[in-house]
Design a protein around this motif. Sequence first.
Motif, mmCIF file in Angstrom:
data_model
loop_
_atom_site.group_PDB
_atom_site.id
_atom_site.type_symbol
_atom_site.label_atom_id
_atom_site.label_comp_id
_atom_site.label_asym_id
_atom_site.label_seq_id
_atom_site.Cartn_x
_atom_site.Cartn_y
_atom_site.Cartn_z
ATOM 1 N N VAL A 148 -18.837 -34.492 -20.466
ATOM 2 C CA VAL A 148 -18.942 -35.957 -20.527
ATOM 3 C C VAL A 148 -17.677 -36.587 -19.951
ATOM 4 O O VAL A 148 -17.734 -37.550 -19.182
ATOM 5 N N SER A 149 -16.521 -36.015 -20.318
ATOM 6 C CA SER A 149 -15.254 -36.555 -19.825
ATOM 7 C C SER A 149 -15.164 -36.454 -18.312
ATOM 8 O O SER A 149 -14.626 -37.345 -17.652
ATOM 9 N N ARG A 150 -15.685 -35.367 -17.771
ATOM 10 C CA ARG A 150 -15.660 -35.212 -16.326
ATOM 11 C C ARG A 150 -16.405 -36.356 -15.650
ATOM 12 O O ARG A 150 -15.940 -36.921 -14.660
ATOM 13 N N ASN A 151 -17.571 -36.712 -16.210
ATOM 14 C CA ASN A 151 -18.333 -37.823 -15.643
ATOM 15 C C ASN A 151 -17.619 -39.151 -15.842
ATOM 16 O O ASN A 151 -17.623 -40.016 -14.964
ATOM 17 N N VAL A 152 -16.991 -39.299 -17.019
ATOM 18 C CA VAL A 152 -16.268 -40.547 -17.296
ATOM 19 C C VAL A 152 -15.092 -40.700 -16.337
ATOM 20 O O VAL A 152 -14.830 -41.785 -15.800
ATOM 21 N N ILE A 153 -14.366 -39.588 -16.110
ATOM 22 C CA ILE A 153 -13.222 -39.638 -15.192
ATOM 23 C C ILE A 153 -13.691 -39.952 -13.782
ATOM 24 O O ILE A 153 -13.078 -40.732 -13.052
ATOM 25 N N ILE A 179 -14.027 -43.843 -9.385
ATOM 26 C CA ILE A 179 -14.854 -44.628 -8.469
ATOM 27 C C ILE A 179 -14.825 -46.108 -8.835
ATOM 28 O O ILE A 179 -14.745 -46.984 -7.967
ATOM 29 N N GLY A 180 -14.879 -46.392 -10.151
ATOM 30 C CA GLY A 180 -15.024 -47.783 -10.587
ATOM 31 C C GLY A 180 -13.734 -48.557 -10.719
ATOM 32 O O GLY A 180 -13.741 -49.784 -10.618
ATOM 33 N N ARG A 181 -12.603 -47.848 -10.969
ATOM 34 C CA ARG A 181 -11.357 -48.578 -11.216
ATOM 35 C C ARG A 181 -10.202 -48.125 -10.317
ATOM 36 O O ARG A 181 -9.551 -48.944 -9.684
ATOM 37 N N GLU A 182 -9.952 -46.809 -10.302
ATOM 38 C CA GLU A 182 -8.759 -46.328 -9.608
ATOM 39 C C GLU A 182 -8.820 -46.582 -8.110
ATOM 40 O O GLU A 182 -7.893 -47.159 -7.526
ATOM 41 N N LEU A 183 -9.921 -46.159 -7.483
ATOM 42 C CA LEU A 183 -10.032 -46.361 -6.033
ATOM 43 C C LEU A 183 -10.134 -47.848 -5.663
ATOM 44 O O LEU A 183 -9.498 -48.281 -4.696
ATOM 45 N N ASN A 196 -19.640 -53.099 -0.064
ATOM 46 C CA ASN A 196 -18.636 -52.748 -1.068
ATOM 47 C C ASN A 196 -19.278 -51.862 -2.126
ATOM 48 O O ASN A 196 -20.442 -52.070 -2.486
ATOM 49 N N GLY A 197 -18.517 -50.885 -2.631
ATOM 50 C CA GLY A 197 -19.060 -50.066 -3.707
ATOM 51 C C GLY A 197 -18.389 -48.711 -3.804
ATOM 52 O O GLY A 197 -17.534 -48.350 -2.997
ATOM 53 N N GLY A 198 -18.780 -47.964 -4.841
ATOM 54 C CA GLY A 198 -18.271 -46.628 -5.062
ATOM 55 C C GLY A 198 -19.345 -45.589 -4.805
ATOM 56 O O GLY A 198 -20.522 -45.811 -5.127
ATOM 57 N N HIS A 219 -16.422 -35.301 -3.054
ATOM 58 C CA HIS A 219 -15.505 -36.372 -2.668
ATOM 59 C C HIS A 219 -15.909 -37.670 -3.354
ATOM 60 O O HIS A 219 -17.097 -38.030 -3.385
ATOM 61 N N LEU A 220 -14.930 -38.365 -3.907
ATOM 62 C CA LEU A 220 -15.139 -39.681 -4.503
ATOM 63 C C LEU A 220 -14.668 -40.729 -3.507
ATOM 64 O O LEU A 220 -13.560 -40.636 -2.964
ATOM 65 N N LEU A 221 -15.497 -41.733 -3.279
ATOM 66 C CA LEU A 221 -15.255 -42.675 -2.185
ATOM 67 C C LEU A 221 -15.414 -44.108 -2.664
ATOM 68 O O LEU A 221 -16.338 -44.428 -3.416
ATOM 69 N N ASN A 222 -14.488 -44.953 -2.256
ATOM 70 C CA ASN A 222 -14.627 -46.398 -2.467
ATOM 71 C C ASN A 222 -14.575 -47.098 -1.116
ATOM 72 O O ASN A 222 -13.749 -46.768 -0.270
ATOM 73 N N VAL A 223 -15.488 -48.042 -0.924
ATOM 74 C CA VAL A 223 -15.573 -48.775 0.342
ATOM 75 C C VAL A 223 -15.409 -50.265 0.068
ATOM 76 O O VAL A 223 -16.034 -50.800 -0.857
ATOM 77 N N GLN A 224 -14.577 -50.906 0.841
ATOM 78 C CA GLN A 224 -14.391 -52.355 0.723
ATOM 79 C C GLN A 224 -14.467 -52.976 2.111
ATOM 80 O O GLN A 224 -13.748 -52.576 3.017
#
Length: 485
Positions: free
Chosen positions: A35-40, A45-49, A248-250, A260-265
């Motif tokens: 669960v933590s892996r998914n939360v991280i 994706i939602g905050r850090e990037l 825009n999105g994660g 790979h975790l990706l954020n696009v703006q």
Amino acid sequence: MVSSHRIFDGRRLLVLLSLLLSAAFLATTLGSYFVSRNVIREAIIGRELPLAASNIYVELQKDLVQPVVISSTMAHDTFLRDWVLKGEVDVSEMNRYLQEVKTRYGAFSSFFVSERSASYYTGGGVLKKISPTEPRDAWYYRVRDMEEPYEINVDPDLANQDAMTIFINYRVFDFAGQYLGATGIGLTTDAMYSRIKNYQQRFQRTIYFVNEQGQVVLRGHNGTPASTNLRERPGLRELIDRILQDKNGGYQYEAGGTNHLLNVQYIPELKWYLFIEKDESEALAPVRQTLYINLAICLAITLVVLMLTNVSLGRYQRRIEEMAATDKLTGMLNRQAFDILMDKLMADSARTARPVSMLMLDLDHFKWVNDQYGHAVGDRVLRRVAETLQQALRKSDIAVRWDGEEFLVVLDNCALDEARQIAEKIRERIAQVVLEVQGQPLALSVSAGVSQLRGGEQPDQAIRRADSALYQAKDGGRNRVGVAD
């Protein structure tokens, strides 16, 4: 307390409890890891990037967005348009203007291409005459025919020994809307490469820019994508159309066995997309290490807790029950406790046919108190009113903090007329309370609504009628009691 002592003194029960707690803890820990892996992952994706993207965008205000603004200013400059409309007579004036722009804003180059004379002007003079048959002049005719006011393009700079340059090509129109030519400034791509590399080192992310066709137009020297066309890149080619549409999105994708975790703006000023990537396995490595450390610590703590369970659990249980049943600010019962007590009261009332009444009280002008003195004083007022209210009630009555500055009182074995008298007594007591706030007296008052529970009626119905009577009291001038029936 006697039964509790006996239970926790039993060795067999304590061993069984230890086994159950250990098994539950291990199962929960193993499950929580996934669960933590998914939360991280969601946090990255939602905050850090996105936060990194916002920080980079702020710096882009200086690095790329400002040159767009400068080019826009040039395109709308009265001097430039007047000079063209007067026939481009004094070329030295245009040279000085372009040189001044270049010097003032630290641009690599500045230019103006005239539609009328086909002259390509720079700070050093007329560079050349453009021609539709010259491939290297194709950019100008593309700019002339496009609908957008400007474009950002990477081309060799003829005026600077064909150095690769990022040009902001801005269309120029006269005061009547007739096309006059194209102007703008240029930045060296080497400088932008260095900036992006700096971003990557500071934010520990892979950073690059993509145009509206899905092609990488700008990137650092390290961590660059495998292909300049993202439609050809494994993992991204299935997502690129969606990304370009969402703007825009994660996102996340797999490539080469790595997630790979990706954020696009989307940056509208540049008409480019800012891509920020992070390797998930790299991100989770310290988290896994921390998880193992926490696991060892929690196991040790669990052993200590089990040793102290037989002497402390009872006390903790009572404290938890008290916290769950009471409002933290006022110490009164909360809605959860009300539901439990009301069910019991309704059952007792049905057996004995005794009357039950409801009081709904609301602090007058409480919003004004909060606005005038702040929420700290508002909390102090609520605590004082709750204390006064509880002092005025019988032991059998149920007092609940209902909502914000509203209080609900359930009067057991109390008919409507007696309930009205009790409400008046409460109102008078609270009206006698004067708090000193900032050296000034603050008088308090409440309005109240009274109703009696009818036969076969649910408590919610009586509460709604008491609430309606409360609003009648409010409308009647406040600091009074309204009766529903």
